[in-house]
Design a protein around this motif. Sequence first.
Motif, mmCIF file in Angstrom:
data_model
loop_
_atom_site.group_PDB
_atom_site.id
_atom_site.type_symbol
_atom_site.label_atom_id
_atom_site.label_comp_id
_atom_site.label_asym_id
_atom_site.label_seq_id
_atom_site.Cartn_x
_atom_site.Cartn_y
_atom_site.Cartn_z
ATOM 1 N N PRO A 29 0.756 -1.119 0.161
ATOM 2 C CA PRO A 29 0.168 -0.089 0.057
ATOM 3 C C PRO A 29 0.858 1.126 0.140
ATOM 4 C CG PRO A 29 -0.725 -1.566 1.781
ATOM 5 C CD PRO A 29 0.518 -2.070 0.938
ATOM 6 N N SER A 32 -0.055 3.386 4.200
ATOM 7 C CA SER A 32 -0.399 2.212 5.306
ATOM 8 C C SER A 32 -1.318 2.667 6.315
ATOM 9 C CB SER A 32 0.874 1.648 5.769
ATOM 10 O OG SER A 32 1.553 2.383 6.645
ATOM 11 N N LEU A 63 -2.598 -2.826 6.214
ATOM 12 C CA LEU A 63 -3.277 -1.379 6.769
ATOM 13 C C LEU A 63 -3.378 -1.134 8.136
ATOM 14 C CD1 LEU A 63 -6.012 -1.176 4.092
ATOM 15 C CD2 LEU A 63 -3.581 -0.058 3.905
ATOM 16 N N ASN A 241 -3.388 6.177 -5.093
ATOM 17 C CA ASN A 241 -2.955 5.056 -4.321
ATOM 18 C C ASN A 241 -3.858 3.731 -4.561
ATOM 19 O OD1 ASN A 241 -1.783 6.729 -2.032
ATOM 20 N ND2 ASN A 241 -3.726 7.804 -2.589
ATOM 21 N N ASN A 243 -2.800 0.591 -4.830
ATOM 22 C CA ASN A 243 -2.470 -0.694 -3.946
ATOM 23 C C ASN A 243 -3.248 -0.526 -2.641
ATOM 24 O OD1 ASN A 243 -0.728 -1.571 -5.935
ATOM 25 N ND2 ASN A 243 0.974 -0.834 -4.916
ATOM 26 N N THR A 244 -3.431 0.997 -2.042
ATOM 27 C CA THR A 244 -4.025 1.055 -0.841
ATOM 28 C C THR A 244 -5.605 0.680 -1.151
ATOM 29 O OG1 THR A 244 -2.623 2.844 -0.388
ATOM 30 C CG2 THR A 244 -4.523 2.704 0.798
ATOM 31 N N ALA A 247 -5.886 -3.063 -0.992
ATOM 32 C CA ALA A 247 -5.803 -3.482 0.284
ATOM 33 C C ALA A 247 -7.253 -3.389 1.071
ATOM 34 C CB ALA A 247 -4.673 -3.028 0.964
#
Length: 344
Positions: A29, A32, A63, A241, A243-244, A247
């Motif tokens: 992420p 995070s 996260l 973001n 990847n965030t 997640a």
Amino acid sequence: MKRTLSRRQFTLLAAATVAAPALRAQGKPEKSKVAIAVGGKAAFYYLPLTISEQLGYFKAEGLDVEISDFAGGSRALQAVVGGSADVVSGAYEHTINLQSKNQVFQSFVLQGRAPQIALGVSPKAMPNYRSVADLRGKKIGVSAPGSSTNMVANLVLSRAGLKASDVSFIGVGTSAGALAALRSGQIDAMSNTDPVMTMLEQKGEVRIISDTRTLKGTQEVFGGPMPAACLYAPLEFVQKNPNTCQALANAIVHGLKWLQTAGPSDIIKTVPESYLLGDRALYLASFNKVREAIALDGLLPDEGAKTALKALASFEPTVKPDRIDLGKTYTNDFARRAKEKFKA
């Protein structure tokens, strides 16, 4: 000198190219620590968020999520617009409303496939209630002005030829405060979520006049599937973001999968005690009522987005369907990957 690739090199390169999107999807992420704003966390409307938090699914995705609870979805949205939170756990239709004000927000994982909101009148305050027209001049409790509970009430009023200005909307939250407002006579009717509405209904303190807690009831009120709670954020946040957002979507879809097979005792063990509003049996009765309204895999149906736009445009003069780009209000890319990961 011209270089030629051997068959083996070519195969490896091709495999790496194909794998790239999958690797990117599972990347670390970008952020995070994520602040999520929610309006009425104890409501079943946001149960997937609570389950994913309580079972550690956000942590499992790398996260550190901080969830701030507000009186209603419109207040949660203000937190993100003001910069004190990154993501809203709120009603999908807010993304349409925001676009009509030139603010682009995007939903990236769905939590609810029906609004789970019921509108009811107090038999004590309105013993002679006959039709929606009788609500003229009355006080209607909603979680917070401008929230989803307000939107459902507006829709029901508009179908009966009433405008929002024909009643007074009062913010009462979604838990103990809402129960107290109706019981003390501060309001004559209420549009709210469960477990509050089932508690009032079972005790004969409210008479339900419009109900979107089931898929059938939602179809009757909206004329189609109506997406409800989702995680949404400014489009810029989603693009910066990925990847965030992946997640976050993974954690929610993991929670949705758990909910599909969870029994009543599993729910009681997992949610905070305060969410039960002092009545375990009634909490479970209302869970059974809204269970089918919980999303299955995080995907938002295209038909649902169209229903939401049509509903909003019917009573919100600022929402002009021809000026709304629905494609920008949601993406199923993250939910689709999460669905594959968890076989939801």
